[in-house]
Design an enzyme around this catalytic site. Structure first.
Site, PDB file in Angstrom:
ATOM      1  N   ASP A   1       3.500  24.941  48.100  1.00  0.00           N
ATOM      2  CA  ASP A   1       4.259  25.738  47.138  1.00  0.00           C
ATOM      3  C   ASP A   1       3.469  26.045  45.866  1.00  0.00           C
ATOM      4  OD1 ASP A   1       4.341  23.107  46.391  1.00  0.00           O
ATOM      5  OD2 ASP A   1       6.473  23.051  45.923  1.00  0.00           O
ATOM      6  N   THR A   2       2.700  25.072  45.386  1.00  0.00           N
ATOM      7  CA  THR A   2       1.884  25.341  44.202  1.00  0.00           C
ATOM      8  C   THR A   2       0.758  26.313  44.533  1.00  0.00           C
ATOM      9  OG1 THR A   2       2.320  23.065  43.514  1.00  0.00           O
ATOM     10  CG2 THR A   2       0.678  24.282  42.260  1.00  0.00           C
TER      11      THR A   2
ATOM     12  N   THR B   1      10.296  20.782  37.925  1.00  0.00           N
ATOM     13  CA  THR B   1      10.569  19.348  37.836  1.00  0.00           C
ATOM     14  C   THR B   1       9.283  18.590  37.531  1.00  0.00           C
ATOM     15  OG1 THR B   1      12.404  19.576  39.403  1.00  0.00           O
ATOM     16  CG2 THR B   1      11.512  17.366  39.069  1.00  0.00           C
TER      17      THR B   1
ATOM     18  N   ASN C   1      -1.350  16.561  37.779  1.00  0.00           N
ATOM     19  CA  ASN C   1       0.093  16.420  37.921  1.00  0.00           C
ATOM     20  C   ASN C   1       0.637  15.745  36.662  1.00  0.00           C
ATOM     21  OD1 ASN C   1       1.019  17.236  40.731  1.00  0.00           O
ATOM     22  ND2 ASN C   1      -0.780  16.004  41.191  1.00  0.00           N
TER      23      ASN C   1
ATOM     24  N   GLN D   1      15.918  17.096  32.866  1.00  0.00           N
ATOM     25  CA  GLN D   1      16.973  17.182  33.876  1.00  0.00           C
ATOM     26  C   GLN D   1      17.726  15.864  33.989  1.00  0.00           C
ATOM     27  OE1 GLN D   1      14.475  18.181  37.149  1.00  0.00           O
ATOM     28  NE2 GLN D   1      14.365  20.363  36.662  1.00  0.00           N
TER      29      GLN D   1
ATOM     30  N   GLY E   1      10.271  27.980  37.192  1.00  0.00           N
ATOM     31  CA  GLY E   1      11.529  27.895  36.458  1.00  0.00           C
ATOM     32  C   GLY E   1      11.374  27.389  35.042  1.00  0.00           C
TER      33      GLY E   1
END
Length: 452
Positions: free
Chosen positions: A180-181, A202, A239, A247, A390
């Site tokens: 996905d990255t 996230t 990371n 959240q 996001g």
């Protein structure tokens, strides 16, 4: 179809985007089921596998070969755990498919192992960009599981007859960057090669694109990773804890248990207060009373509420190390932040605004430190930050980041992974000549906000 009076391969764009998103969404569920079936528990056999791998090849030597940072969920450790617990299952297996590869197989009946996701296994030799068969032999894993690696843009095949009957059409499935990255980084509308990329969600993944991996001792010590990208462009990144802390705080304030089996005192108190508010509303005869109204008691916190609270506490200066393991899955994120500040001799945040300001300061400080290390490791000077995903919608974090680092921030697009997926499809179809042409189109097509 309406525009061109024909159905073409563009129909697969949404399907491939769906596949990547769905794969990301259920990967944890599938992994947990597989581990349960094999009687493997996180932190026991997998942890033992970590030690076993280290005894076969030292961590720094492994990094020098693969360029991938050590994470217990890396496939190398999962396979070693399975080898120790159920070696017969590895022997029976004919090949290994990552979750997105499995979806491609179910769509087409064709098995392919996609390169970008394969690099995250910690089993691909960074220099040769192929499976590290010498390493695989050292670990005693079956070579037959590891076939030829395919680059994004490769045609997998057409839909199976069964799928065609179900959906009513045929289409050609083309590999995106299934990590996905890997897709998100493709969607960064960078103006030049002096931009830092930040995929914000996230988790925050901060880094740059390199033509060659950096597998030095200094890079290993700073825990940067070299994930393979489309067209063999390496995603050299760090990371970093992202919006997870925010959240978690929001869920906690709203009475939601954000870690399975753990409910903090704040979550319990918030739930009791909300229930009391609901009962009070139900018992009143006033037709104007509504349980949805925000009240001083039982209030449901939105992200804009939290941002407003943080802005109101802008004079609060305590910070935490957002990458500290204590923030991964604490019983209470709020208490974990308070404890860190107390232990480190800083002012302890008491209000929601102070807690949120502490988090925002801490995240922006982590980004700054990562970029300084990035400059040191690559020997380059970077002039801007491009944020996708996001998290790019959090304008307060964007402002804090720009202020902390002293560089302009370009925020957007939001759906980085989906757009990066499309980019590969467009280039494979000949709609764009190369990645830069596609990124130029992204910059023209989306509202990219600049923060100074």
């Amino acid at each position: 179809e309406l525009k061109n009076d024909r159905r073409d391969e563009s129909v697969i764009f949404s399907m491939q985007t769906f596949v990547v998103k769905l794969a990301s969404g259920i990967a944890a569920l599938v992994a947990s089921i597989c581990l349960s079936i094999n009687h493997l528990q996180s932190g026991t056999e997998v942890s033992d596998a970590d030690k076993l791998v280290d005894s076969i090849i030292p961590a720094q030597e492994l990094y020098a070969r693969t360029g991938i940072q050590k994470q217990l969920f890396n496939t190398i450790y999962q396979l070693m755990a399975l080898k120790e617990e159920h070696p017969e299952q590895l022997e029976k297996a004919e090949t290994m498919l990552m979750i997105p590869d499995y979806f491609d197989y179910k769509l087409t009946g064709v098995m392919k192992q996609e390169y970008t996701n394969a690099t995250s296994t910690n089993l691909v030799y960074a220099a040769s960009k192929t499976w590290d068969y010498e390493l695989i032999d050292m670990l005693g894993l079956p070579k037959k599981l590891f076939g030829a690696l395919s680059m994004p843009g490769t045609v997998v095949g057409n839909l199976t007859e069964e799928i065609q009957k179900e959906v009513g059409f045929d289409a050609t499935v083309i590999l995106p960057a299934t990590h996905d990255t890997g897709s998100a980084f493709l969607a960064v509308p960078a103006r030049d090669d002096k931009a830092v990329y930040l995929s914000s969600g996230t988790w925050s993944l901060l880094g740059v694109e390199n033509e060659e991996p950096i597998c030095t001792e200094d890079s290993w010590k700073e825990n940067f990773t070299n994930e393979g990208g489309a067209w063999y462009r390496f995603r050299y990144l760090k990371n970093i804890m992202g919006l997870w802390m925010i959240q978690s705080i929001r869920r906690e304030l709203n009475g939601v248990a954000y870690v399975a089996g753990r409910t903090s005192k704040y979550a319990k108190d918030a739930r009791k207060t909300r229930l009391a508010s609901l009962e009070a509303v139900q018992s009143t005869s006033s037709s104007r009373a509504c349980p949805c109204d925000k009240q001083a008691d039982g209030k449901q916190w939105s992200f804009p509420d939290l941002i407003e609270a943080a802005r109101g506490a802008s004079d609060f200066h305590s910070i935490v190390d957002a990458n500290d393991d204590r923030f991964l899955a604490p019983e209470s994120m709020i208490d974990a932040i308070k404890d860190y500040c107390r232990i480190s001799g800083q002012q302890v945040p008491e209000t929601v605004g102070e807690i949120m300001q502490c988090v925002y300061l801490s995240l922006s400080r982590c980004y700054k430190e990562a970029i300084l290390n990035l400059c040191k490791l690559t020997g380059k000077i970077y002039t801007s930050i491009n944020i996708v995903g996001g998290g790019c919608q959090d304008m307060y974090l964007n402002e804090m980041t720009s202020k902390a680092i002293g560089l302009p921030v370009f925020a957007g697009p939001v759906e980085g992974t989906a757009i990066g997926n499309l980019i590969v499809q467009f280039i494979a179809a000949g709609e764009f000549t190369d990645l830069q042409a596609a990124r130029d189109a992204i910059r023209r097509s989306f509202d990219i906000k600049e923060i100074q």
